[in-house]
Scaffold this active site. Structure first.
Site, mmCIF file in Angstrom:
data_model
loop_
_atom_site.group_PDB
_atom_site.id
_atom_site.type_symbol
_atom_site.label_atom_id
_atom_site.label_comp_id
_atom_site.label_asym_id
_atom_site.label_seq_id
_atom_site.Cartn_x
_atom_site.Cartn_y
_atom_site.Cartn_z
ATOM 1 C CE1 TYR A 26 -18.247 10.675 3.555
ATOM 2 C CE2 TYR A 26 -19.281 12.826 3.319
ATOM 3 C CZ TYR A 26 -18.471 11.953 4.028
ATOM 4 O OH TYR A 26 -17.894 12.363 5.213
ATOM 5 C CE LYS A 81 -20.034 9.987 6.691
ATOM 6 N NZ LYS A 81 -19.472 9.284 7.879
#
Length: 256
Positions: free
Chosen positions: A161, A165
């Site tokens: 994640y 990002k």
């Protein structure tokens, strides 16, 4: 000087919002419609999209829906085609669709890594490059990426994640550099944990949430409407000078 409501108005604008069948994307769609935009809402859940459209229509807004699983590159490309065919141009793109597959890096499933990158990073790239030519031809536009504070700071068990990002933040700046001469602003919003259905599922255990909240000066998580209001600012004429920004909205976590 124009009235402040004009500076924050989206009247006459068409906005494509991904991830609009739930969470942050759903709330952004409702806020944008309330601000006057014609909303093109994309998501995986056709039933929830239909309910969103009904709410927007009942409130006097405009909403069209497009069911798509943007984890597929072909689906992302098809969404570009459908949006342009339906609307002619898209003035505002909000890349809100995302997934949070977490776990220790050791033993993390490569299929989950690939799925995270496909939805969180590849899809925004495909949509941005696909819609930018029409924005440029129309004289300008706005691209807003829903990133995360974990694209700036690290959290345990968030390798995929965080990488996705951080990549999205880098993509934001790279596209800004290319599109700025054409009056297309590209920015990212980097929230703390937001109390969507996904956020509540991941962060409801006190053993997990308590240390995080203790490290957050404001001492709380975010609400979807707070992210939607930031997106409204970035989509509106009020933010025309803001470009390539990573808008931290995380209660001060990254400042201490």
């Amino acid at each position: 000087m124009p009235d402040w409501t004009e500076r924050f108005s989206l009247t006459g604008k068409t906005a494509l919002i991904t991830g609009a069948s739930s969470g942050i994307g759903e709330t952004i769609a409702e806020v944008f419609a309330d601000a006057g935009a014609r909303v093109l809402a994309s998501g995986r859940n056709a039933k929830k999209l239909s309910a969103l459209k009904a709410r927007v229509d009942d409130a006097g807004g405009q909403c069209a829906t497009f069911t798509a699983d943007l984890g597929s590159a072909k689906a992302a490309e098809e969404l570009v085609r459908q949006a342009l065919s339906f609307a002619g141009t898209v003035d505002i793109l909000v890349n809100s669709a995302g997934t949070a597959l977490t776990g220790p890096a050791i033993g993390f499933d490569i299929a989950d890594w690939d799925a995270t990158m496909a939805l969180n990073l590849r899809a925004p790239f495909i949509l941005s490059k696909g819609l930018a030519p029409a924005m440029i031809a129309a004289g300008g536009g706005k691209i807003i990426n829903i990133s995360s504070q974990t694209g700036v700071i690290a959290l345990p068990d968030h390798a995929a994640y965080t990488a996705s990002k951080a990549g999205l933040n880098g993509l934001t700046k790279a596209l800004m550099a290319e599109f700025a001469p054409h009056n297309v602003q590209v920015n990212a919003i980097c929230p703390t944990v937001v109390l969507t259905e996904m956020g509540q599922k991941l962060w409801s255990p006190p053993a997990k949430s308590a240390p995080f909240l203790a490290a957050t000066p404001l001492g709380r998580f975010g609400e979807p409407v707070e992210i939607a209001d930031m997106a409204l600012y970035l989509a509106s004429p009020a933010s025309d000078l803001v470009n390539g920004a990573l808008m931290m909205i995380e209660g001060g976590y990254s400042s201490v």
